[in-house]
Scaffold this motif. Structure first.
Motif, PDB file in Angstrom:
ATOM      1  N   SER A 123     -20.305  13.400-112.925  1.00 31.60           N
ATOM      2  CA  SER A 123     -20.887  12.162-112.423  1.00 31.60           C
ATOM      3  C   SER A 123     -22.368  12.329-112.138  1.00 31.60           C
ATOM      4  O   SER A 123     -23.184  11.475-112.494  1.00 31.60           O
ATOM      5  CB  SER A 123     -20.144  11.745-111.154  1.00 31.60           C
ATOM      6  OG  SER A 123     -20.816  10.741-110.484  1.00 31.60           O
ATOM      7  N   ALA A 125     -23.972  17.311-107.221  1.00 30.01           N
ATOM      8  CA  ALA A 125     -23.026  18.416-107.082  1.00 30.01           C
ATOM      9  C   ALA A 125     -23.738  19.667-106.577  1.00 30.01           C
ATOM     10  O   ALA A 125     -23.269  20.347-105.672  1.00 30.01           O
ATOM     11  CB  ALA A 125     -22.348  18.692-108.420  1.00 30.01           C
ATOM     12  N   ARG A 126     -24.889  19.947-107.153  1.00 31.66           N
ATOM     13  CA  ARG A 126     -25.636  21.140-106.755  1.00 31.66           C
ATOM     14  C   ARG A 126     -26.068  21.047-105.291  1.00 31.66           C
ATOM     15  O   ARG A 126     -25.917  21.992-104.530  1.00 31.66           O
ATOM     16  CB  ARG A 126     -26.876  21.275-107.647  1.00 31.66           C
ATOM     17  CG  ARG A 126     -27.430  22.673-107.736  1.00 31.66           C
ATOM     18  CD  ARG A 126     -28.380  22.782-108.904  1.00 31.66           C
ATOM     19  NE  ARG A 126     -29.676  22.186-108.588  1.00 31.66           N
ATOM     20  CZ  ARG A 126     -30.688  22.869-108.031  1.00 31.66           C
ATOM     21  NH1 ARG A 126     -30.538  24.141-107.738  1.00 31.66           N
ATOM     22  NH2 ARG A 126     -31.829  22.293-107.791  1.00 31.66           N
ATOM     23  N   THR A 143      -6.801  19.079-106.441  1.00 33.42           N
ATOM     24  CA  THR A 143      -7.458  20.342-106.096  1.00 33.42           C
ATOM     25  C   THR A 143      -8.969  20.143-106.056  1.00 33.42           C
ATOM     26  O   THR A 143      -9.502  19.189-106.620  1.00 33.42           O
ATOM     27  CB  THR A 143      -7.178  21.454-107.138  1.00 33.42           C
ATOM     28  OG1 THR A 143      -7.817  21.099-108.350  1.00 33.42           O
ATOM     29  CG2 THR A 143      -5.690  21.647-107.355  1.00 33.42           C
ATOM     30  N   ALA A 144      -9.616  21.063-105.364  1.00 37.16           N
ATOM     31  CA  ALA A 144     -11.070  21.018-105.258  1.00 37.16           C
ATOM     32  C   ALA A 144     -11.678  21.126-106.662  1.00 37.16           C
ATOM     33  O   ALA A 144     -12.665  20.457-106.970  1.00 37.16           O
ATOM     34  CB  ALA A 144     -11.565  22.147-104.372  1.00 37.16           C
ATOM     35  N   SER A 165     -24.615  19.499-103.109  1.00 39.73           N
ATOM     36  CA  SER A 165     -23.432  19.518-102.250  1.00 39.73           C
ATOM     37  C   SER A 165     -22.772  20.882-102.270  1.00 39.73           C
ATOM     38  O   SER A 165     -21.578  20.998-102.039  1.00 39.73           O
ATOM     39  CB  SER A 165     -22.441  18.451-102.709  1.00 39.73           C
ATOM     40  OG  SER A 165     -23.053  17.194-102.726  1.00 39.73           O
ATOM     41  N   SER A 166     -23.538  21.892-102.593  1.00 37.55           N
ATOM     42  CA  SER A 166     -23.125  23.285-102.532  1.00 37.55           C
ATOM     43  C   SER A 166     -22.021  23.645-103.514  1.00 37.55           C
ATOM     44  O   SER A 166     -21.293  24.612-103.310  1.00 37.55           O
ATOM     45  CB  SER A 166     -22.734  23.692-101.099  1.00 37.55           C
ATOM     46  OG  SER A 166     -21.411  23.333-100.820  1.00 37.55           O
ATOM     47  N   ILE A 167     -21.880  22.885-104.567  1.00 41.60           N
ATOM     48  CA  ILE A 167     -20.912  23.243-105.608  1.00 41.60           C
ATOM     49  C   ILE A 167     -21.581  24.214-106.576  1.00 41.60           C
ATOM     50  O   ILE A 167     -22.727  24.011-106.970  1.00 41.60           O
ATOM     51  CB  ILE A 167     -20.443  21.982-106.360  1.00 41.60           C
ATOM     52  CG1 ILE A 167     -19.701  21.051-105.409  1.00 41.60           C
ATOM     53  CG2 ILE A 167     -19.579  22.361-107.559  1.00 41.60           C
ATOM     54  CD1 ILE A 167     -19.421  19.697-105.997  1.00 41.60           C
ATOM     55  N   ASN A 168     -20.860  25.251-106.943  1.00 42.50           N
ATOM     56  CA  ASN A 168     -21.396  26.186-107.917  1.00 42.50           C
ATOM     57  C   ASN A 168     -21.168  25.601-109.314  1.00 42.50           C
ATOM     58  O   ASN A 168     -20.163  25.836-109.969  1.00 42.50           O
ATOM     59  CB  ASN A 168     -20.713  27.542-107.783  1.00 42.50           C
ATOM     60  CG  ASN A 168     -21.434  28.597-108.592  1.00 42.50           C
ATOM     61  OD1 ASN A 168     -22.015  28.296-109.638  1.00 42.50           O
ATOM     62  ND2 ASN A 168     -21.409  29.822-108.106  1.00 42.50           N
ATOM     63  N   ALA A 185     -15.201  16.198-111.635  1.00 43.85           N
ATOM     64  CA  ALA A 185     -15.647  14.801-111.645  1.00 43.85           C
ATOM     65  C   ALA A 185     -17.030  14.682-111.026  1.00 43.85           C
ATOM     66  O   ALA A 185     -17.886  13.935-111.525  1.00 43.85           O
ATOM     67  CB  ALA A 185     -14.647  13.925-110.902  1.00 43.85           C
ATOM     68  N   ALA A 186     -17.266  15.434-109.958  1.00 43.79           N
ATOM     69  CA  ALA A 186     -18.572  15.356-109.286  1.00 43.79           C
ATOM     70  C   ALA A 186     -19.683  15.817-110.225  1.00 43.79           C
ATOM     71  O   ALA A 186     -20.727  15.169-110.338  1.00 43.79           O
ATOM     72  CB  ALA A 186     -18.561  16.199-108.013  1.00 43.79           C
ATOM     73  N   ARG A 237     -11.809  17.784-108.334  1.00 44.85           N
ATOM     74  CA  ARG A 237     -12.831  16.959-107.691  1.00 44.85           C
ATOM     75  C   ARG A 237     -14.221  17.401-108.122  1.00 44.85           C
ATOM     76  O   ARG A 237     -15.099  16.588-108.395  1.00 44.85           O
ATOM     77  CB  ARG A 237     -12.658  17.076-106.176  1.00 44.85           C
ATOM     78  CG  ARG A 237     -13.562  16.225-105.328  1.00 44.85           C
ATOM     79  CD  ARG A 237     -13.206  14.761-105.298  1.00 44.85           C
ATOM     80  NE  ARG A 237     -11.912  14.402-104.786  1.00 44.85           N
ATOM     81  CZ  ARG A 237     -11.589  14.283-103.495  1.00 44.85           C
ATOM     82  NH1 ARG A 237     -12.499  14.531-102.580  1.00 44.85           N
ATOM     83  NH2 ARG A 237     -10.390  13.925-103.131  1.00 44.85           N
ATOM     84  N   TYR A 238     -14.418  18.722-108.178  1.00 46.26           N
ATOM     85  CA  TYR A 238     -15.728  19.244-108.564  1.00 46.26           C
ATOM     86  C   TYR A 238     -16.064  18.865-110.008  1.00 46.26           C
ATOM     87  O   TYR A 238     -17.208  18.564-110.327  1.00 46.26           O
ATOM     88  CB  TYR A 238     -15.776  20.764-108.397  1.00 46.26           C
ATOM     89  CG  TYR A 238     -15.783  21.229-106.952  1.00 46.26           C
ATOM     90  CD1 TYR A 238     -16.129  20.358-105.921  1.00 46.26           C
ATOM     91  CD2 TYR A 238     -15.456  22.537-106.620  1.00 46.26           C
ATOM     92  CE1 TYR A 238     -16.134  20.779-104.605  1.00 46.26           C
ATOM     93  CE2 TYR A 238     -15.468  22.970-105.302  1.00 46.26           C
ATOM     94  CZ  TYR A 238     -15.795  22.085-104.299  1.00 46.26           C
ATOM     95  OH  TYR A 238     -15.805  22.501-103.000  1.00 46.26           O
ATOM     96  N   GLY A 274     -17.583  12.410-115.365  1.00 49.71           N
ATOM     97  CA  GLY A 274     -17.533  11.800-114.051  1.00 49.71           C
ATOM     98  C   GLY A 274     -16.221  11.156-113.701  1.00 49.71           C
ATOM     99  O   GLY A 274     -15.948  10.883-112.542  1.00 49.71           O
TER     100      GLY A 274
END
Ligand SMILES: Nc1ncnc2c1ncn2[C@@H]1O[C@H](COP(=O)(O)OP(=O)(O)OP(=O)(O)O)[C@@H](O)[C@H]1O
Ligand SMILES: [Mg+2]
Lengths: 334, 512
Positions: free
Chosen positions: A214, A219-220, A203-204, A222-225, A210-211, A207-208, A281
């Motif tokens: 890491s 992550a930020r 699932t996303a 890459s538009s991850i909240n 781990a991102a 993945r998020y 990560g």
């Protein structure tokens, strides 16, 4: 080319060592099983194995939550105390509901719901302080660890909170009975583990996590909240503590200030032995399951033999943890 | 520029028939290389050619699979982990290697702290560091934390650190990739000072003019093979480029197609004020490439980050297709078709410990979800597409991105940004660390995007790139917009005038 290059001299054996890191926990588990078999013929018996696994399942369920928290670069030290306070409140709520609801599954289910809800609320609290309050996870959860522990002591007035005997009788099968001879705690542990593995890998959200663990900046960008994902890991952790507790309460039917002591350390140890990196990560749920079972087996094997005192359990666990981290070291940045 | 004895003296460090494989994958094939005292020897080649790997072997960080290293006439095995520094071989990495929480002076003296009566002599270290910074013309305080410095300043601290170590062989992996023109000149001055003292310098760069200026000899690598080692005087930038990519390189910049005069404004910025920038106004038209020039630290990145919602906007208005927008999260701007590609690929762009696939799709993971779960075959297809489109060369797709060559990391990041299929793309130093052949490809991609009706903001410190690609150029200085240039005004001299603050102000030109 990367900062890591200087501290990882490329040895020809690198590929092999990497493999060892993946199968390392499995190898350790296999060795322990062999050791167990050679020490005591009862080791492989159905009773012994279900006993070990059922006891491990509380820590295991909590450790699966911890795998998400740690993978996302966080830490939750409060889970042991949280378990105690949830157990305490669950018992109080059930006892309190008896006059209105009578003895029966209704009360038990209300208690279970309370447990899960309470876990979620505790997770929201931890997560909010960490993400919105911008306080280190270590500090926040060290704080709540103390708060929860003293709350349960206060609620039990320094003694023990006991579940009404008749309700406890209704509730008992949740720990002692099972399906096709497999106790419920093991079944729930397995389900949570499978679910966790799926969420982590497919699932996303996984993945998020781990991102973020890491590299939070990446992550930020890459538009991850980042804050929301972090918050979710703590809520998930809380809910899973609730699940673990609702399996635990029928075992003894009581809670006191010593309930769940050091569970946080066992959970974290299981996560690390399983190969998840403590600084985040990279996380793997199946590894955590193996790690927790390894910890459980060490205690069990010590009890099954007579040469070494079982009081050395903690020492063996400690050695295993340090070994696991030593083995992992090469993977630091790879 | 080297002294005469530099060319006749025996080599101080040489590699003899060096080969290197990572696991099964061969990266270098029987390379001969040597460097003489007082000489500057440049290594060039395409991304992934093996340049960084070669110098890691020359500095002991990697051990060759076969072949030998001779240092001072003796065959040696160089100690790993940078311990060759003690022997006088100092490497400055392609990706900076400083501990972020140390101060500049702590970083410079790391591992060789000055002591007095057994205690750290902080004062002496601080003043020596300040002295070093002064000779390098860097405005870094010895007490500044590394984490707070710009990339260029970090690079200068690395160089100060190397100079302070009395290197006999100084190896630099793309040191100028993050430096401005003037900072590059300062660095070159230092390098000349060092070579005059007999220090041997090995230098990797993708900027051919720099190589022509600085190097005595040039070694060309292609796909791990040694193509040639030649004296610089017998070379032209064109002939070097040809040796590098193995084909002729004409038309580095594609022809400019001006956007239609009546093309609508897609992005309007009025009086934007945020951390590091003040009162910025400009318009971006559909199909336009708008260059952003200025010195490093002039606030170009800050403008971009304020527009996409990475930093907080304290004043001004932004419109997208005429509608006011206020992005507070990157996700919002990506959804609106506006993507920003960072220049800091290691710190903000890529997850170095993960593979190519998760990096490529991180920005657009929602596109790869089927019934709530990640669809890895769809991700795999995206990776195949990006590898083809951007010519990403990884010998093994499962390798951690941190192990890719620098240029291929950059291309992957470009692929990642383009995955969101943006209408407006803000590219921050898109060709940093990229070889000329690939640069040409990227320039053509950028021009093609614009021709398709996408709009591009091109932030670049490579003046030639801005001039060669942009329809209009915005020049910034110290957080303010000092000019907007069009058509024939787009020249190096004119841009420099605005960037240096000699000329400023033509507000009527802000909107096209
Ligand atoms: N530690 C490693 N493990 C596996 N492969 C590696 C490792 N280091 C480098 N490589 C591979 O070796 C090849 C050469 O890489 P290298 O970094 O030397 O290229 P480069 O010439 O410096 O390129 P660039 O101009 O992009 O920096 C690349 O294909 C890279 O992926
Ligand atoms: Mg390189």
């Amino acid at each position: 080319m990367s900062v890591s290059a200087p501290d990882i001299p490329a040895k020809p054996k690198r590929g092999f060592r990497l493999d060892l890191k993946t199968v390392g926990p499995l190898l350790a588990l296999a060795l322990l099983v062999l050791l167990g078999i050679s020490l005591n013929e009862n080791f492989l018996s159905y009773n012994n194995l279900t006993n070990v696994l059922a006891r491990s399942s509380f820590i295991g369920i909590i450790a699966i939550g911890a795998t998400f928290v740690i993978t996302a670069g966080g830490l939750d030290l409060s889970v042991g105390s949280m378990a105690a306070v949830i157990a305490g409140v669950m018992i109080m709520v059930m006892n309190w509901l008896i006059p209105t609801m009578g003895i029966g599954w209704g009360v038990v289910i209300a208690g279970m719901a309370t447990g899960i809800l309470l876990g979620g609320v505790a997770g929201v609290f931890n997560g909010t302080m960490i993400t919105r309050g911008r306080i280190e996870a270590f500090i926040v959860t060290l704080g709540t660890m103390g708060i929860f522990r003293s709350l349960v002591t206060f609620l039990a007035d320094g003694g023990t909170l006991s579940l009404n005997f008749q309700v406890a009788d209704v509730y008992r099968p949740v720990y002692y009975a099972g399906l096709l001879g497999v106790p419920w705690p093991i079944i729930v542990f397995a389900l949570v583990a499978i679910g966790g593995e799926v969420v982590m890998r497919y699932t996303a959200f996984g993945r998020y996590c781990a991102a973020i663990g890491s590299n939070e900046q990446v992550a930020r960008y890459s538009s991850i909240n980042v804050d929301n994902v972090r918050l979710m890991t703590y809520i998930l952790q809380g809910v899973l503590v609730g699940v673990a507790v609702l399996l635990y309460v029928p075992r003894l039917g009581s809670a006191s200030s010593t309930t769940g002591v050091l569970w946080e350390l066992e959970a974290i140890a299981g996560v690390i032995i399983g190969g998840t990196t403590l600084k985040g990560g990279y996380g793997r749920i199946w590894g955590t399951v193996v790690g927790v079972v390894i910890l459980g087996l060490i205690g069990n094997i010590l009890n099954l033999q007579s040469l070494i005192s079982p009081y050395l359990n903690g020492a063996f666990q400690g050695v295993i943890i340090i070994l696991a981290v030593l083995l992992q070291r090469g993977r630091k940045n790879a | 520029m080297s002294s005469a004895e530099g060319t006749t003296a025996p080599a101080v460090l040489s590699a003899n028939r060096i080969s290197k494989s990572f696991g099964e994958i061969p990266v270098l094939f029987s390379i001969d290389f040597d460097i003489k005292p007082g000489e500057v020897h440049a290594i060039i080649g395409e991304n992934g050619a093996g340049k960084s790997t070669l110098i890691k072997i020359l500095s002991g960080i990697e051990q060759p699979t076969s072949g030998s290293i001779t240092y001072d006439g003796e065959t040696v095995t160089l100690p790993p982990d940078g311990k060759a520094e003690a022997m006088g071989i100092v490497l400055i990495h392609q990706e900076l290697n400083l501990a972020e929480h140390l101060t500049a002076s702590e970083s410079i003296f790391l591992g060789r702290e000055l002591k007095r009566f057994g205690f750290l002599d902080l004062g002496a270290m601080r003043s020596k560091a300040a002295e070093l910074m002064d000779t390098l013309h860097v405005r870094v305080d010895p007490d500044d934390r590394i984490g707070t410095l710009s990339v260029a300043d970090k690079q200068m601290v690395e160089i100060a650190k190397a100079i302070s170590r009395d290197a006999r062989v100084l190896i630099m992996d793309e040191p100028t990739a993050v430096l401005s023109v003037s900072e590059t000149q300062t660095l070159f001055e230092q390098i000349r000072r060092l070579t005059a003292r007999g220090v041997a310098v090995i230098f990797i760069s993708h900027k051919l003019d720099e190589i022509m200026e600085l190097a005595d000899r040039v070694t060309v690598l292609r796909d791990g093979q040694l193509i040639a080692t030649v004296g610089t005087e017998s070379l032209t930038p064109d002939s070097i480029a040809q040796m590098m990519v193995g084909r002729e390189l004409s038309n580095l910049y594609p022809p400019k197609h001006e956007p239609d005069v009546d093309a609508p404004v897609v992005l309007g910025v009025r009086n934007l004020t945020a951390k590091g920038v003040k009162d910025i106004s400009f318009d971006l038209k559909r199909g336009e490439i708008l260059g952003f020039a200025g010195l490093i630290g002039s606030g170009r990145t800050a403008v971009a980050e304020a527009i996409v919602g990475l930093s907080h906007r304290t004043g001004g208005d932004i419109t997208l297709d005429g509608k006011p927008v206020n992005f507070t999260q990157v996700a919002q701007s990506v959804d609106a078709g506006l993507a920003y590609m960072t220049k800091d690929r290691k710190g903000k762009g890529l997850l170095l410990n993960m593979g190519l696939r998760p990096n490529l799709t991180l920005l657009t993971l929602n596109k790869h979800i089927k019934a709530g779960f990640l669809d890895s075959s769809s991700e795999e297809r995206a990776l195949e597409r990006a590898v083809r489109r951007f010519d990403i060369r990884a010998r093994d797709a499962s390798v951690a991105v941190g192990r890719l060559s620098g240029g291929n990391q950059q291309k992957l990041m470009l692929g990642k940004t383009m995955e969101s299929e943006p209408d407006i793309i803000i590219m921050d130093e898109p060709t940093r660390g990229i070889d000329v052949g690939t640069k040409q490809q990227i320039y053509h991609i950028i021009a093609a995007l614009a021709a398709e009706g996408k709009s591009i903001i091109l932030i670049s410190s490579e003046m030639q790139e801005v001039i060669g690609l942009s329809h209009r150029v915005v020049v910034m200085r110290e957080g303010r917009l000092t000019g907007v240039l069009e058509g024939a005004e787009i020249t190096e001299a004119e841009i420099m005038r605005y960037a240096a603050g000699i000329k400023s102000g033509n507000d009527e030109r802000i909107s096209a």
